[in-house]
Every structure is written in C-alpha cells, then in structure tokens.
Design a protein around this motif. Structure first.
Motif, PDB file in Angstrom:
ATOM      1  N   SER A 289      55.762  36.023  52.434  1.00  0.00           N
ATOM      2  CA  SER A 289      54.778  34.319  52.550  1.00  0.00           C
ATOM      3  C   SER A 289      54.112  34.555  51.169  1.00  0.00           C
ATOM      4  CB  SER A 289      54.001  34.749  53.849  1.00  0.00           C
ATOM      5  OG  SER A 289      54.815  34.797  55.090  1.00  0.00           O
ATOM      6  N   LYS A 290      54.381  34.925  50.364  1.00  0.00           N
ATOM      7  CA  LYS A 290      53.697  34.998  48.952  1.00  0.00           C
ATOM      8  C   LYS A 290      54.506  35.052  48.004  1.00  0.00           C
ATOM      9  CE  LYS A 290      50.548  38.310  49.737  1.00  0.00           C
ATOM     10  NZ  LYS A 290      49.384  39.309  49.823  1.00  0.00           N
TER      11      LYS A 290
ATOM     12  N   SER B 121      54.839  36.083  44.211  1.00  0.00           N
ATOM     13  CA  SER B 121      54.215  36.745  43.278  1.00  0.00           C
ATOM     14  C   SER B 121      54.582  36.220  41.683  1.00  0.00           C
ATOM     15  CB  SER B 121      54.654  38.377  43.118  1.00  0.00           C
ATOM     16  OG  SER B 121      55.840  38.547  42.889  1.00  0.00           O
TER      17      SER B 121
ATOM     18  N   ASP C 168      48.807  35.371  43.429  1.00  0.00           N
ATOM     19  CA  ASP C 168      49.965  34.950  44.233  1.00  0.00           C
ATOM     20  C   ASP C 168      49.995  33.446  44.495  1.00  0.00           C
ATOM     21  OD1 ASP C 168      51.082  37.603  44.421  1.00  0.00           O
ATOM     22  OD2 ASP C 168      49.446  38.246  45.924  1.00  0.00           O
TER      23      ASP C 168
ATOM     24  N   SER D 112      50.537  31.093  47.619  1.00  0.00           N
ATOM     25  CA  SER D 112      50.674  31.221  48.972  1.00  0.00           C
ATOM     26  C   SER D 112      50.466  29.690  49.548  1.00  0.00           C
ATOM     27  CB  SER D 112      49.691  32.184  49.568  1.00  0.00           C
ATOM     28  OG  SER D 112      48.267  31.470  49.384  1.00  0.00           O
TER      29      SER D 112
ATOM     30  N   ASP E 247      60.355  32.829  47.300  1.00  0.00           N
ATOM     31  CA  ASP E 247      59.756  34.141  47.773  1.00  0.00           C
ATOM     32  C   ASP E 247      60.831  34.893  48.266  1.00  0.00           C
ATOM     33  OD1 ASP E 247      58.404  35.899  49.218  1.00  0.00           O
ATOM     34  OD2 ASP E 247      57.947  34.697  50.908  1.00  0.00           O
TER      35      ASP E 247
ATOM     36  N   ASP F 145      48.922  28.183  41.016  1.00  0.00           N
ATOM     37  CA  ASP F 145      48.068  29.036  41.644  1.00  0.00           C
ATOM     38  C   ASP F 145      46.768  28.582  41.773  1.00  0.00           C
ATOM     39  OD1 ASP F 145      47.039  31.299  42.843  1.00  0.00           O
ATOM     40  OD2 ASP F 145      47.029  32.527  40.979  1.00  0.00           O
TER      41      ASP F 145
END
Lengths: 353, 138
Positions: free
Chosen positions: A148-149, A151, A209, A211, A143, A203
C-alpha cells in the motif's frame, strides 16, 4: 416526486427577480446577516410583486426555464419565501433532497443552501475533483510489493523497464538545457523532468513514499506532521511572493531581506526572520458578528450566479467541448481543437478578482 | 507549473466573469491591494481587465478572454475558477471542483505527471504491455 421540483423552481424563478439588496444588503459579509430573517415582514411585497413582470427580462434569471412562472404563482412563491423561517427552509431542503432524485447539479446546491450548510468542499455543487488516476490505479501500476505504499525505488524500477522519453537519473544529460534544439520560444528552462523530480511532484506530503493520502485532496483527512510542515512552508512562500503570482523571484527575496534586516546589518538573525514573516493581519480580531451569509443571502447569490454557473461542465472522460477565443492582446485566436491529437491541454478558468 | 511542463502540455488561462467586482460581491482583500474592477459589460472591457491582470501578475501563458455572453464559462462551468486537464484525444482527464474550494493546482499536476508517464504516444503500447504483465502475475 416531480411536484417538488416544480414548486421549487417556481420559487427560484420568482426570487431571482427580487432586486439585489431587497433581502438585505449586498451579499456576503453584509453588516448584520441576522437582520435578514426578521425583515420579511417589513418587505413591501406588493410593490415588489408589481415589479416582477418588468424584471422578468433580467438576463441573469434562469433563462433555461421554459415555463416561466405566471405572476400569480410568482407572487405566491415570493410571499412564501419571504415568510420562510430557517427551519422551514431546512425542511424544504430535506424534502427536496429525499424526493427530487434525478436533480441537476444546481439542485444539490439549492438543497444545501436551504439546509443551511456551510460553504466548503463537499457542500452542494462543490464536488470533489474527478480525475483519471486515482490511488487504486497508481497502486496497481507501481506498488509491486503490495504494501500500500509506492517507494521511490518501486516507482523508478517500474518506469525504467519501459523505454520512455523521460531521461533516467543516471543518464541525466550534462547539457542542462543550455543547448536545447527546440525552436519553440522558450523562457527559463529548468532541468529536464526526471523520474526523481516526478516522484517529488507526486509525493504531496514529502514522506518519501506515495500513499493514498498523497492523492486524497478532499480536505477530510487529518494532516500528517510532514503535511503540516509542508503547509507551513507553503505559507512562508506566499509571504515572500509579494505580487502573488505564484513565483518567487530573486528580487522578491532581496526585498524580503532588506525589509527584515531592520538594523541594516547585512545579515539576518532568526529574530529578523520571525519579524520579517510576521503578518499583522493574521492577529487582527475577526470583525464582530461575522456569521457569513444567511440562507436567504445565499439563495440570492446562488440565483444571480455569484456562486457558480448553473451548468455543470463536461465530466471526466467526456469530450471537452471545443471553443475559439481571442488572446487578451488580440494578437491571435486559439481553438481548443488545435491541440487535439498533439498535446494535452490545461485550462485555467479565473478572473483577476 | 507552466514553466515546468510547457514543452509537453498546452496551457491556456481563460479570463471569465469577475468573481468579486466592485459592483457585486466585493472583497476587502481586493481593495487592500488596489484591485478594483467593475463587472465588464462589453468584450473590450473584459479584455482590458484581462490585460491588467496579465500585466500585474506577469502571466506568461496565453490568456484567452471569454466573450461577454460568458459562453465558454457556461460550457465549462468555469466560474469563479476551475481547472481542467484534457488529454491528447480531447477527453477530460482531470476536472477540478468548482472554485474556490476545488481549486487545487497541485492535484492537477499529479494527474498531469501520471498522464505524461502513461500516455506518451511512442511508449503507450509498451506501458500497457508492462501493466498487463504486472497485473497478471499477482
């Protein structure tokens, strides 16, 4: 306080000797769990106690217990357990929880059962997964903008900066594994695993994303719409996978097509899809009075090893104990240690039933 | 999953005690699909059950049969089902919860993907370098 553990152990070791069925019926789903609590008065304790000695040799007993209870203690414990109301069990469970601090994993399970908790992840010895890469590690690694994600772009650029074995998507080779030089006997070999595909495998909720939610499998978190959609799609998969082996083949798809195309028109309409996926079982009303097993039945199953082993297994980061076992066709034997230093290993424990 | 990663990871299914034999905690869902197995009492019986399972589910990965004294099951607390991922150094990198509630193959797959990315021997040091650099400029 140690005495709780000892008392409790006495109860356990004696109860395990009660023949299956004495506490009413067979385990889970017996006809009337409520009956069990009322029954103890009718038990013929005397004859059961006199049986205790002979049954102490039952291999299913807690053989690890060095000081097996004397028959007097066992008789007392048996009588005690026979007369315990659910409230008493709960109380005993709470006392043990408070005062039996350094208990083994099975102690957690015993307490949860006494307290009458429902069977689910997080109850007793159904501990959550322990894994090397938790979200904090993933965020720290990938990250880069600290939102906090992670991509897809962050993921790929972090990896692209590292010379690796995984082909990046641009240089995805044109030989789709057709002319693979590997000599290992290899059945259907799909496309090579790219960063793109790896990202998709991570994912979980398909949100685009990564998370913290993607890596939280505790069943506690409310599902996002994307996750619910994914769950539903999965259920359709399991309906198609008629032999339940986790793989849908063209045959199974064809079978579904034929089954759903009831008018034999050669195509499917949305209605055909609906009826094709319909599961009459799901609408069957739940059998009446199915409350799940009572605490007494749970203890019985617990002690006869039907809920799991008393051993806890190696923990995260521990050296996995070596073993050698034959394959089912008897053709060879495999040792875990043969993979050490070479390849990671996945172990899948289970049985047909 | 086996088909997807078999080139990089060894997969072993370990056939252990029956979770729902006909002479124990029997399950209607098994009856419905015609799976009726008594708890094996010998190695041969267990091997037979394992073979039935392998055939019926068309398993292609190596299927190991635990000894009738359940020694590997006890060693790993495998019953009724459970997943482990063990790294190249022989250490546990993923310990799934006890089944049925803890049985989450997709969760194991996540850890496996991250492990393959992070622990490929040839690039391990390179990855560590990058991680260090990344960590220091925050």
């Amino acid at each position: 306080m140690k005495c709780f553990g000892v008392l409790f152990h006495t109860i356990l070791t004696s109860v395990v000797c009660i023949p299956f069925g004495l506490l009413s019926g067979t385990a889970c789903g017996a006809d009337d769990p409520a009956q069990v609590e009322k029954k103890p008065d009718n038990l013929n304790l005397k004859s059961e106690i006199s049986n205790l000695k002979s049954q102490n040799s039952d291999p299913k007993t807690l053989s690890s217990d060095p000081k097996s209870a004397s028959s007097a203690e066992a008789a007392m414990a048996l009588a005690l357990l026979g007369s315990l109301t659910p409230e008493h069990m709960k109380q005993l469970g709470q006392m043990l929880e408070q005062d039996w601090k350094d208990r083994p994993e099975w102690g957690d399970m015993a307490i949860a059962i006494l307290k009458g908790e429902n069977m689910r992840l997080g109850m007793g010895w159904w501990k959550p997964t322990a894994k090397r890469y938790e979200w904090d590690w993933i965020a720290g690694r990938f990250d880069s903008d600290k939102d906090s994600k992670v991509s897809r772009e962050e993921f790929q650029s972090m990896l692209a900066s590292v010379p690796g074995r995984v082909p990046s998507d641009q240089e995805k080779p044109k030989n789709n594994g057709a002319t693979d030089d590997s000599t290992r006997e290899s059945p259907p070999k799909g496309k090579p695993l790219t960063y793109e595909l790896m990202f998709d495998r991570l994912d979980r909720d398909l949100s685009g994303d990564l998370s913290v939610a993607d890596f939280d499998w505790s069943d506690q978190r409310a599902m996002s719409p994307a996750a619910m959609q994914a769950r539903m799609t999965e259920m359709l998969f399991y309906r198609l996978d008629t032999d339940s082996n986790g793989r849908v083949t063209t045959e199974e798809l064809a079978e579904f097509f034929v089954r759903s195309d009831r008018e034999a028109l050669g195509f499917l309409t949305p209605e055909d899809f609906r009826t094709g996926f319909d599961d009459p079982e799901s609408r069957r009303p739940a059998a009446t009075g199915q409350k799940g097993p009572s605490s007494a039945q749970m203890i019985q199953m617990f002690l006869t090893g039907q809920l799991g082993t008393f051993e806890a297994g190696p923990g995260l980061g521990d050296v996995a104990p070596d073993f050698t076992l034959p394959t089912h066709d008897g053709s060879t034997s495999i040792s875990l240690s043969a993979s050490r230093g070479k390849r990671p290993v996945v172990l899948i424990f289970g049985s047909f039933t | 999953m086996f088909a997807r990663y078999r080139d990089q990871v060894d997969f072993y299914a370990v056939y252990i005690r029956e979770a729902h034999p006909t002479d124990g905690w029997s399950m209607e869902s098994n009856d419905r699909v015609g799976i009726k197995i008594e708890q094996p009492k010998t190695n041969e019986q267990r091997t037979l059950a394992a073979s039935q399972c392998c055939q019926s589910l068309k398993l292609s990965m190596p299927l190991l049969v635990d000894a009738i004294d359940d020694r590997v099951n006890r060693l790993y607390s495998g019953f009724p089902d459970r997943l482990y991922l063990i790294d190249r150094d022989g250490r546990v990198a993923y310990k799934g919860g006890r089944g049925p509630f803890g049985y989450k193959p997709r969760e194991l797959e996540q850890t496996m993907v991250l492990m393959l990315l992070n622990e490929t021997p040839s690039e391990k040091t390179a990855v560590d370098e990058v991680t260090k650099k990344h960590g220091s400029d925050k």
